[in-house]
Design an enzyme around this catalytic site. Sequence first.
Site, mmCIF file in Angstrom:
data_model
loop_
_atom_site.group_PDB
_atom_site.id
_atom_site.type_symbol
_atom_site.label_atom_id
_atom_site.label_comp_id
_atom_site.label_asym_id
_atom_site.label_seq_id
_atom_site.Cartn_x
_atom_site.Cartn_y
_atom_site.Cartn_z
ATOM 1 N N ASP A 194 -8.326 -0.715 -2.302
ATOM 2 C CA ASP A 194 -9.547 -0.178 -2.904
ATOM 3 C C ASP A 194 -9.380 1.298 -3.252
ATOM 4 O OD1 ASP A 194 -12.547 -0.491 -3.398
ATOM 5 O OD2 ASP A 194 -12.517 1.175 -1.983
ATOM 6 N N GLU A 228 9.509 -5.735 3.903
ATOM 7 C CA GLU A 228 10.058 -6.279 5.150
ATOM 8 C C GLU A 228 9.642 -7.732 5.355
ATOM 9 O OE1 GLU A 228 8.965 -3.970 8.521
ATOM 10 O OE2 GLU A 228 9.551 -2.058 7.595
#
Length: 508
Positions: A194, A228
């Site tokens: 956001d 990752e």
Amino acid sequence: MSETWWRGAAIYQVYLRSFADGNGDGVGDLAGLRSRLPYLTELGVDAVWITPWYPSPLADGGYDVADYRDIDPAFGTLAEAERFIAEAHEAGIRVIIDVVPNHSSTESEWFRQALAAGPGSPERARFWFRDEPGEWESIFGGPAWTQVPDGQWYLHLFAPEQPDLNWTNPEVHAEFHDVLRFWFDRGVDGIRIDSAALLAKPADLRGEYADLDEVHEIYRSWRRISDEYGGRVLIGEVWLPDQERLARYLRPDELHTAFNFDFLACPWDPARLRAVIERTLATHTPLGAPPTWVLSNHDVARVVTRYGRADTSWDHANRRDGAPSDLELGYRRARAAALLAMALPGSVYIYQGEELGLPEVDDIPGELRQDPIWRRSGYTVPGRDGCRVPLPWSGEEPPFGFGAGRPWLPQPEDWRKLTVEAQTGDLGSMLTLYRNALRIRRRLLGDGTLTWLDLGPEVLAFTRDSGLTCVVNLSPAPIAPPPHREVLLASGPLEDGLLPADTAAWLT
């Protein structure tokens, strides 16, 4: 789906409070969402994006987050969220959640600690406290500074209940790195960020505060974390007028995608739409980033209403709430726009209710409005509640199957014709159009390229890699489509083989 599933995905935005109410209290929740998973599967979307589901005092519809690692009791529990993620994955649907890093909540533990600790404390250094207020105005109207009892002032670019976080503080970085891992560990497939361009602030808290260079290192660190895990996507809410500046967020070591607000805000005009599409493709293609195509969301007027107005563009600064709209015209254009958006290369976002052709609700009584824009504008700007009214699922009268209780925002009586139940099986309904389009899109469209066709200045026409041709007639008169074998789908019936005005078709 592949590790890069998001490149061509159809993503459905769930505004949780208004999707489906499972416990009968008038507010949508996880129980309701879980019960409607079959609907989303049948609709044919690849992922859902859920607006904030965290504990919140709801000063701004949940974008004032009190705890980033839990679920608001009004929506359910963390265990229910984990079950929903698992159930969605079993149904072949990915899950994207909102993270709100620009600001927190005055009810958060950090802000409570800051108030208790006093001026000059490490706890206050997590926010922007000053002895004198600055000159910035809040995006919601009024000053962007509020005074606390000891005399200091804190910055809030949005509502006073949403204190801005200080991203020069390493503690803030560490906190959000942990938040990302918390949700990725629970199976979340993507993060929608956001107000992504607002995190970095100038040291003197003066002048321009959007899109500062320092914000990019924040997202480089986030990208390292998402990489990752594999198969995870970072999506930026980046409102910028400059596509070159937007492109910086999409560099290979930053965000995967960003919302294309130029397309959303563009009027129903062939030259301007083509210019936006070409500019978007020119920005994204060199970076290897897929474009996104968005017609509406929980902050803008419903597309059916917007496309029926004299001015069909969108501007937050001039919302034109309550402006007259020819809903029949808007409905026809919204159907055509849906086929345009779904045919373009990249991913497409569908805001809940868009697939039902819901119009903006302009006549919500003032005493029932919830949006802080209404109050902070001195009760002159109605705000965003009109696009957040709970969905109509079935029946002849409110609450239209939304839940057993009275909905948190009132539904119009005439929505009986727009319920999921009423539209299911109706070959001419908006819902049937979306289901058919999404089914074809999954097979023939999504990620890739396009080749423009010249059918005149008032027609948008292009062919995709699969051979599917999309034609959108924005002229005032019917046109002859290009040579084709079959009309796979059209937003309205062809007339004597001609494509009518404000109508789109997919051809092979």
